[in-house]
Design a protein around this motif. Structure first.
Motif, PDB file in Angstrom:
ATOM      1  N   LYS A 114      20.364 -84.022  37.643  1.00 64.56           N
ATOM      2  CA  LYS A 114      21.344 -83.303  36.846  1.00 64.56           C
ATOM      3  C   LYS A 114      20.708 -82.659  35.612  1.00 64.56           C
ATOM      4  O   LYS A 114      21.062 -81.544  35.229  1.00 64.56           O
ATOM      5  CB  LYS A 114      22.470 -84.244  36.412  1.00 64.56           C
ATOM      6  N   LYS A 115      19.742 -83.344  34.990  1.00 61.87           N
ATOM      7  CA  LYS A 115      19.085 -82.789  33.808  1.00 61.87           C
ATOM      8  C   LYS A 115      18.286 -81.545  34.172  1.00 61.87           C
ATOM      9  O   LYS A 115      18.317 -80.530  33.466  1.00 61.87           O
ATOM     10  CB  LYS A 115      18.169 -83.834  33.165  1.00 61.87           C
ATOM     11  N   ARG A 116      17.547 -81.639  35.296  1.00 61.57           N
ATOM     12  CA  ARG A 116      16.748 -80.498  35.726  1.00 61.57           C
ATOM     13  C   ARG A 116      17.652 -79.311  36.037  1.00 61.57           C
ATOM     14  O   ARG A 116      17.337 -78.171  35.693  1.00 61.57           O
ATOM     15  CB  ARG A 116      15.928 -80.881  36.956  1.00 61.57           C
ATOM     16  N   LEU A 117      18.772 -79.583  36.669  1.00 59.65           N
ATOM     17  CA  LEU A 117      19.719 -78.521  36.984  1.00 59.65           C
ATOM     18  C   LEU A 117      20.261 -77.885  35.707  1.00 59.65           C
ATOM     19  O   LEU A 117      20.336 -76.652  35.593  1.00 59.65           O
ATOM     20  CB  LEU A 117      20.872 -79.084  37.820  1.00 59.65           C
ATOM     21  N   LEU A 118      20.622 -78.730  34.725  1.00 53.58           N
ATOM     22  CA  LEU A 118      21.183 -78.220  33.481  1.00 53.58           C
ATOM     23  C   LEU A 118      20.204 -77.308  32.754  1.00 53.58           C
ATOM     24  O   LEU A 118      20.546 -76.187  32.358  1.00 53.58           O
ATOM     25  CB  LEU A 118      21.596 -79.390  32.582  1.00 53.58           C
ATOM     26  N   PHE A 119      18.950 -77.779  32.617  1.00 47.84           N
ATOM     27  CA  PHE A 119      17.967 -76.993  31.885  1.00 47.84           C
ATOM     28  C   PHE A 119      17.553 -75.743  32.659  1.00 47.84           C
ATOM     29  O   PHE A 119      17.232 -74.713  32.066  1.00 47.84           O
ATOM     30  CB  PHE A 119      16.742 -77.847  31.547  1.00 47.84           C
ATOM     31  N   SER A 120      17.557 -75.819  33.968  1.00 47.43           N
ATOM     32  CA  SER A 120      17.258 -74.627  34.771  1.00 47.43           C
ATOM     33  C   SER A 120      18.324 -73.560  34.562  1.00 47.43           C
ATOM     34  O   SER A 120      18.023 -72.372  34.363  1.00 47.43           O
ATOM     35  CB  SER A 120      17.163 -74.989  36.257  1.00 47.43           C
ATOM     36  N   VAL A 121      19.590 -73.988  34.596  1.00 47.52           N
ATOM     37  CA  VAL A 121      20.687 -73.040  34.402  1.00 47.52           C
ATOM     38  C   VAL A 121      20.652 -72.444  33.000  1.00 47.52           C
ATOM     39  O   VAL A 121      20.800 -71.226  32.812  1.00 47.52           O
ATOM     40  CB  VAL A 121      22.039 -73.735  34.660  1.00 47.52           C
ATOM     41  N   LEU A 122      20.435 -73.304  31.987  1.00 47.13           N
ATOM     42  CA  LEU A 122      20.386 -72.819  30.614  1.00 47.13           C
ATOM     43  C   LEU A 122      19.214 -71.868  30.396  1.00 47.13           C
ATOM     44  O   LEU A 122      19.350 -70.826  29.739  1.00 47.13           O
ATOM     45  CB  LEU A 122      20.302 -73.994  29.642  1.00 47.13           C
ATOM     46  N   GLY A 123      18.050 -72.216  30.938  1.00 48.77           N
ATOM     47  CA  GLY A 123      16.867 -71.371  30.770  1.00 48.77           C
ATOM     48  C   GLY A 123      17.031 -70.012  31.430  1.00 48.77           C
ATOM     49  O   GLY A 123      16.763 -68.971  30.823  1.00 48.77           O
ATOM     50  N   ILE A 124      17.488 -70.038  32.681  1.00 49.07           N
ATOM     51  CA  ILE A 124      17.684 -68.771  33.393  1.00 49.07           C
ATOM     52  C   ILE A 124      18.777 -67.944  32.733  1.00 49.07           C
ATOM     53  O   ILE A 124      18.658 -66.726  32.575  1.00 49.07           O
ATOM     54  CB  ILE A 124      18.019 -69.037  34.873  1.00 49.07           C
ATOM     55  N   GLY A 125      19.853 -68.613  32.308  1.00 52.34           N
ATOM     56  CA  GLY A 125      20.943 -67.896  31.638  1.00 52.34           C
ATOM     57  C   GLY A 125      20.501 -67.271  30.333  1.00 52.34           C
ATOM     58  O   GLY A 125      20.842 -66.125  30.030  1.00 52.34           O
ATOM     59  N   GLY A 126      19.712 -68.003  29.538  1.00 53.87           N
ATOM     60  CA  GLY A 126      19.229 -67.467  28.266  1.00 53.87           C
ATOM     61  C   GLY A 126      18.312 -66.273  28.459  1.00 53.87           C
ATOM     62  O   GLY A 126      18.444 -65.259  27.770  1.00 53.87           O
ATOM     63  N   CYS A 127      17.375 -66.387  29.407  1.00 53.89           N
ATOM     64  CA  CYS A 127      16.463 -65.273  29.674  1.00 53.89           C
ATOM     65  C   CYS A 127      17.218 -64.050  30.192  1.00 53.89           C
ATOM     66  O   CYS A 127      16.939 -62.914  29.793  1.00 53.89           O
ATOM     67  CB  CYS A 127      15.400 -65.692  30.690  1.00 53.89           C
ATOM     68  N   THR A 128      18.182 -64.290  31.062  1.00 53.90           N
ATOM     69  CA  THR A 128      18.980 -63.176  31.582  1.00 53.90           C
ATOM     70  C   THR A 128      19.780 -62.510  30.475  1.00 53.90           C
ATOM     71  O   THR A 128      19.895 -61.278  30.426  1.00 53.90           O
ATOM     72  CB  THR A 128      19.938 -63.667  32.683  1.00 53.90           C
ATOM     73  N   ALA A 129      20.332 -63.325  29.562  1.00 56.60           N
ATOM     74  CA  ALA A 129      21.101 -62.771  28.443  1.00 56.60           C
ATOM     75  C   ALA A 129      20.228 -61.886  27.563  1.00 56.60           C
ATOM     76  O   ALA A 129      20.652 -60.807  27.124  1.00 56.60           O
ATOM     77  CB  ALA A 129      21.716 -63.903  27.618  1.00 56.60           C
TER      78      ALA A 129
END
Length: 359
Positions: A114-129
Motif C-alpha cells: 500500500k505504501k509503494r502504491l501511495l508514493f507511486s501515485v503521488l509521484g506520478i501525479g505530481g510530475c504530471t501536474a
C-alpha cells in the motif's frame, strides 16, 4: 546526507534564480517589465535546510534502528516477500484476460504494498501536474499573442510608426507621404495614441494606465483593429455617441455600457480630467484601450485631435532581410521617432517560448 545537501543546493538555485527568470520571461511577452533583481534570503534557506536535514536524518535513524534490533542470522536472510493475493481487477475478466504477464505482475506488486502504491501515485501525479502546468503556461501565452496579433485576431496591422511631430491629417503630411512612397508599406492611417491615467475609487483598488486611440478615419478602423463585442462576438463600429473600451479595463474599473469612466493627463502644469461615456466593450488581451472618433474626442476635449502615430500594413512577401532594410529606411526618415513590426513581436514571442520550453 550527501544526497540531501546536493538536492537542497539544486532546489535553492532553481527556486531563487531559474524559475523567477522563467516567469518574468513569460510576463515580458505581454507587459513591459523593470529590470529583474534577484535576492536571496539566508534565514529562510537555513530554516529549509535544517528542516529537511532533520526529516531526512530522522527517517534514516528510524530505519537503521529497526534493522539494528535484529541479530546477524536474521539480517543475512533475505526479507521474505509479502503473501500474494488476488486483486480486484482479476474479478473483471474482460480486462484481466487482455493484460500481458508483465502487466499482471506489475499490478499485483503495486497493490500488494500500500505504501509503494501511495508514493507511486503521488509521484506520478505530481510530475504530471508540473508538466501540465508548464505546457498550460506556454499554451496560454501563445493563445494570447495569436488572438491579439493576427490577421484573424484583434490587431490586424503590420506596422506602427511613432512620429516626431503631431500631424493634423494625412493629406498635407510630408512624413506620411514619405512613408507611403517606400516599397513594402501600404494602406496607412494616422492615429492619435496617448496614455492617460484612469481615476478609480479606492475601493476598486487604485488607478490604471489606459491608451486613448483615435483613428483619423473611423470607417477604416476594421482594417487595423477589430472591435469585437466581448459578449456577443459581433463587430462594433465607432460613432460619435461615446467611446468603446476594452474588457479588461472595464472589469478593472467596474464599468459597463452606458456608464462613464474618468481619465486624466498632465497638460502643461495642470492635471486635466475627462469623463468618457462607454458606448461599447470589446475584447482585448494586451494593455488597456479606449477607442473613439475624432468628433467625440473634440467634443470631449474642446479641440481637434492631432495624430502622433501611423498604422499600416506591410507586404506579405517581405523576407526578414527586406523587413530589416525597410525598418532602417523608415527609422532614418526625419519625421520618425521609431517603428515596430507585428512580425517582430511574433518573432520575439517565438524566441521567448523556446527559452521557456528549455526550462
Amino acid at each position: 546526507a550527501v544526497a540531501c545537501v546536493v538536492g537542497l543546493a539544486l532546489g535553492i538555485s532553481g527556486g531563487t534564480h531559474l524559475f523567477p527568470k522563467a516567469f518574468v520571461i513569460g510576463w515580458t511577452i505581454m507587459y513591459e517589465q523593470p529590470e529583474l533583481k534577484l535576492y536571496s534570503y539566508p534565514l529562510l534557506i537555513v530554516i529549509g535546510f535544517v528542516i529537511t536535514m532533520i526529516l531526512t536524518m530522522t527517517a534514516v535513524t528510524v530505519a537503521c534502528s529497526r534493522e539494528l534490533r535484529l541479530n546477524t542470522a536474521q539480517l543475512m536472510r533475505p526479507k521474505p516477500p509479502k503473501f500474494g493475493k488476488r486483486v480486484f481487477l482479476e474479478k473483471i475478466g474482460f480486462i484481466w484476460k487482455r493484460l500481458g504477464f508483465t502487466s499482471k505482475v506489475t499490478i499485483r506488486n503495486l497493490l500488494r504494498s500500500k505504501k509503494r502504491l501511495l508514493f507511486s501515485v503521488l509521484g506520478i501525479g505530481g510530475c504530471t501536474a508540473l508538466l501540465v502546468a508548464g505546457f498550460g503556461f506556454v499554451d496560454s501565452a501563445r493563445a494570447v499573442i495569436l488572438k491579439q496579433f493576427n490577421e484573424d485576431g484583434i490587431a490586424r496591422y503590420g506596422i506602427q510608426i511613432a512620429l516626431k511631430d503631431e500631424q493634423t491629417g494625412s493629406a498635407d503630411s510630408k512624413v506620411v507621404a514619405d512613408i507611403n512612397s517606400l516599397s513594402g508599406v501600404h494602406n496607412t492611417m494616422l492615429t492619435h495614441l496617448m496614455m492617460y491615467r484612469s481615476s478609480v475609487s479606492a475601493d476598486a483598488g487604485g488607478s490604471y494606465d489606459v491608451n486613448i486611440y483615435v483613428p483619423e478615419a473611423p470607417s477604416r478602423m476594421d482594417e487595423y483593429v477589430r472591435l469585437i463585442d466581448y459578449k456577443t462576438g459581433k463587430l462594433l463600429t465607432l460613432d460619435d455617441s461615446g467611446a468603446i473600451i476594452t474588457d479588461n479595463f472595464a472589469k478593472a474599473v467596474g464599468a459597463k455600457v452606458g456608464d462613464t469612466v474618468t481619465v486624466s493627463c498632465i497638460e502643461g502644469t495642470k492635471e486635466i480630467s475627462y469623463k468618457i461615456k462607454v458606448a461599447g466593450i470589446v475584447r482585448n488581451y494586451t494593455f488597456h484601450y479606449i477607442y473613439m472618433t475624432p468628433a467625440y474626442y473634440q467634443q470631449l476635449t474642446a479641440k481637434a485631435p492631432t495624430f502622433n502615430c501611423l498604422t499600416g500594413h506591410i507586404s506579405n512577401d517581405l523576407t526578414p532581410e527586406s523587413r530589416l532594410q525597410l525598418e532602417k529606411q523608415i527609422n532614418e526618415l526625419a519625421g520618425v521617432n521609431g517603428s515596430i513590426f507585428t512580425s517582430a513581436i511574433l518573432d520575439s514571442f517565438s524566441y521567448i517560448i523556446k527559452s521557456i520550453y528549455i526550462i
